[in-house]
Design an enzyme around this catalytic site. Structure first.
Site, PDB file in Angstrom:
ATOM      1  N   SER A  12      41.182  34.306  27.916  1.00  0.00           N
ATOM      2  CA  SER A  12      39.839  34.659  28.405  1.00  0.00           C
ATOM      3  C   SER A  12      39.442  35.986  27.788  1.00  0.00           C
ATOM      4  CB  SER A  12      39.885  34.806  29.930  1.00  0.00           C
ATOM      5  OG  SER A  12      38.716  35.456  30.415  1.00  0.00           O
ATOM      6  N   TYR A  54      43.521  37.355  38.335  1.00  0.00           N
ATOM      7  CA  TYR A  54      43.075  36.583  37.159  1.00  0.00           C
ATOM      8  C   TYR A  54      43.204  37.414  35.880  1.00  0.00           C
ATOM      9  CZ  TYR A  54      40.049  33.573  34.319  1.00  0.00           C
ATOM     10  OH  TYR A  54      39.551  32.751  33.332  1.00  0.00           O
TER      11      TYR A  54
HETATM   12  C1  BGC Z   1      36.164  33.215  33.903  1.00  0.00           C
HETATM   13  C2  BGC Z   1      34.718  32.921  34.251  1.00  0.00           C
HETATM   14  C3  BGC Z   1      33.826  34.027  33.728  1.00  0.00           C
HETATM   15  C4  BGC Z   1      34.115  34.363  32.288  1.00  0.00           C
HETATM   16  C5  BGC Z   1      33.341  35.568  31.792  1.00  0.00           C
HETATM   17  C6  BGC Z   1      36.265  33.467  32.433  1.00  0.00           C
HETATM   18  O1  BGC Z   1      37.591  33.663  32.040  1.00  0.00           O
HETATM   19  O2  BGC Z   1      36.976  32.127  34.311  1.00  0.00           O
HETATM   20  O3  BGC Z   1      34.582  32.799  35.652  1.00  0.00           O
HETATM   21  O4  BGC Z   1      32.471  33.625  33.837  1.00  0.00           O
HETATM   22  O5  BGC Z   1      35.487  34.603  32.110  1.00  0.00           O
HETATM   23  O6  BGC Z   1      33.404  36.658  32.667  1.00  0.00           O
END
Ligand code: BGC
Length: 267
Positions: free
Chosen positions: A152, A165
């Protein structure tokens, strides 16, 4: 067809980014194992497979909670028994369970680290064992195996209210780079895709209303929300021999989210 006859396991493929990646790989000739986590997502996984078959592709669905060692081992064993081997792993399964940090329970922490980080460890370990056993099969690829880690933008962008996360994604980055360094000499390529805001159920609240979407777009210089297919295309490239010299890299597919857009008119 860039992935003809290659066997690809895609975790968390019953929805969102995983679903698009499974479809994209299948359209390039890969046989896909569409992993789904629980009985209640089985019908979604089956619908992904039905779509793929209708488009001329092939695969199976397989239930496994990637945070559980025996589930992961069973999935790889069943795949190898049915298809002979595994050529591509897309470590995609991921969840969010957000909370202000002082209210974050250990359960929330463990759930996210369990699926997002431990799940990638468990799946990568089984894939690498199989890649090492089989070695290179030149009829399919010049590499002995490929792993794509779905990370991410939050492997580098801190994210208040999402400590579990963000920590999981930061961990994925170092896991990916360490494995890439360890197994490049064995011709196993390991890379990450770092999606920005992609329109999927995981971030529904961020795009469900015009106000939310407008606010989200202030973070995206390219001024559109990403689509799962944007990630599917990157995954095809990273899984194919076209990216054969790409090893241990993170590819940001984020419309520029990592460009610090707040500085466009400030600083
Ligand atoms: C998350 C999303 C978020 C995006 C940008 C992703 O890794 O799961 O919820 O919109 O990152 O912030």
């Amino acid at each position: 067809m860039k992935l003809q006859n290659q066997i690809a396991i895609i975790t968390g493929a019953s929805s969102g980014i995983g679903k698009a990646v499974a479809k994209s790989l299948a359209l390039e000739g890969a046989k896909v194992i569409i992993n789904y986590p629980f009985e209640k997502t089985k019908a979604d996984a089956q619908a992904v497979l039905d779509d793929i078959k209708q488009a001329g592709g092939d695969g199976i669905i397989f239930q496994a909670d990637v945070s559980k060692e025996t589930d992961v081992q069973n999935m790889f064993a069943a795949t190898i028994q049915q298809f002979g081997t595994v050529d591509i792993l897309v470590n995609n399964a991921g969840i969010q369970s957000d909370a202000p940090f002082e209210e974050m329970t250990l359960d929330k922490w463990n759930a996210v680290i369990g699926v997002n980080l431990t799940g990638q460890f468990l799946c990568a370990r089984e894939a690498i064992k199989e890649f090492l056993r089989r070695g290179i099969d030149e009829t399919k690829s010049v590499a002995a195996g490929k792993i794509i880690c779905m990370s991410s933008v939050h492997q580098i962008i801190p994210w208040a209210g999402h400590a579990n996360y963000a920590a999981s994604k930061g961990g994925i980055n170092m896991l990916m780079q360490t494995l890439a360094q360890e197994f490049a000499p064995k011709k196993i390529r390991i890379n990450s895709i770092c999606p920005g805001a992609i329109q999927t159920p995981i971030n529904h609240n961020a795009w469900a209303t015009p106000e939310a979407l407008n606010s989200l777009l202030t973070l995206i210089p390219y001024k559109r929300i990403g689509q799962p297919e944007d990630i599917g295309k990157a995954a095809v490239w990273l899984a194919s021999d076209e990216s054969d010299y790409v090893c241990g890299t993170s590819i940001y597919v984020d419309g520029g989210m990592t460009l610090f857009p707040g500085f466009t008119t400030n600083g």
